[in-house]
Design an enzyme around this catalytic site. Structure first.
Site, PDB file in Angstrom:
ATOM      1  N   GLY A 127       0.806  -1.212   0.000  1.00 57.50           N
ATOM      2  CA  GLY A 127       0.000   0.000   0.000  1.00 57.50           C
ATOM      3  C   GLY A 127       0.840   1.264   0.000  1.00 57.50           C
ATOM      4  N   ASP A 158       3.154  10.647   0.831  1.00 56.57           N
ATOM      5  CA  ASP A 158       3.121  12.051   1.253  1.00 56.57           C
ATOM      6  C   ASP A 158       3.748  12.161   2.636  1.00 56.57           C
ATOM      7  OD1 ASP A 158       0.466  10.560   1.585  1.00 56.57           O
ATOM      8  OD2 ASP A 158       0.275  12.085   3.131  1.00 56.57           O
TER       9      ASP A 158
END
Ligand code: HPA
Length: 242
Positions: free
Chosen positions: A89, A204
């Site tokens: 992921g 991020d």
């Protein structure tokens, strides 16, 4: 078939890669597996089985969040006798120890979810990765020069957190990244005595605000999938389940 997966028992391999996004499952199957066959499209949660270097491997979407992950992980372990699940992921970085494009290997997963309250009541269970598999993945990443950092993940119930203070506190305790699924996967692997690992590309950075471009995300993600697949090959050599 199980309640949410429309496959016969022999259609799913003992080894499963689980991205959150079902389209990523399709991309993994079409890019890395030989002779992939789609076995599931119930609710659009695509699942495929093919082979990688002669080993049967499936790629199955988990959806977002622990309730969704728990449905698919439980059915894979309980109804399809899956032995090993690797979550592949993305996560947000919480620590200066990691950069965007690094891969975090989730040694353990803290969570704000109440999902384990009916299981363990007043005990706060520590959902943890399988050590054998984690060690193999760390070795494979090092050999392939993939920037992998091992440490804690935070499996948050809310992507849009109303409580940034808690996230800061966890970062202060060395938690490296935030995602939304690993704790449920690790808990179910423990329940069924199976192996699980979460590998998450940092998409991020919550401290610096830095983000990866779509192109960078794709490249790092590809490298991470190769590490996951090569880890399965090495695990099968050492501990065959076939
Ligand atoms: N929060 C939760 N899950 C995530 C994030 C995040 O910031 N980034 C990627 N997955």
């Amino acid at each position: 078939m199980s309640t949410h997966i429309g496959a016969s028992p022999d259609q799913i391999a003992p080894y499963v890669l689980m991205p959150g996004d079902p389209y990523r499952a399709r991309w993994i199957a079409e890019t890395f597996l030989e002779d992939p066959v789609q076995y599931n499209d119930v609710r659009g949660m695509l699942g495929y089985t093919g082979t990688y270097r002669g080993i049967r491997v499936s790629a199955q979407g988990s959806g977002m969040g622990q309730p969704s992950m728990a449905i698919y992980a439980q059915e894979l372990f309980d109804d399809y006798d899956v032995q090993t699940i690797i979550r592949v992921g993305t996560c947000g970085a919480l620590s200066e120890a990691v950069n965007v494009r690094d891969v975090i290997l989730g040694v353990a997963a803290s969570t704000d979810s109440a999902m384990n309250v009916p299981r363990f009541r007043h005990v706060s269970f520590a959902p943890s990765a399988d050590f054998t598999l984690a060690r193999i993945a760390a070795e494979v990443a090092e050999e392939r020069l993939l920037p992998l950092v091992a440490g804690g993940l935070y499996s948050a119930d809310q992507f849009y957190s109303p409580d940034p203070e808690t996230t800061r506190t966890l970062a202060g305790y060395g938690v490296l990244g935030v995602e939304m699924e690993a704790a449920a996967l690790y808990t179910l692997a423990a329940q069924f005595s199976r192996r699980a690992l979460a590998l998450c590309t940092v998409s991020d950075h919550l401290l610096t605000g830095e983000e990866t471009s779509a192109q960078e995300r794709q490249e790092t993600f590809e490298d991470m999938i190769v590490v996951a697949l090569e880890s399965i090959v090495r695990l099968e050599e050492k501990h065959p389940v076939g």
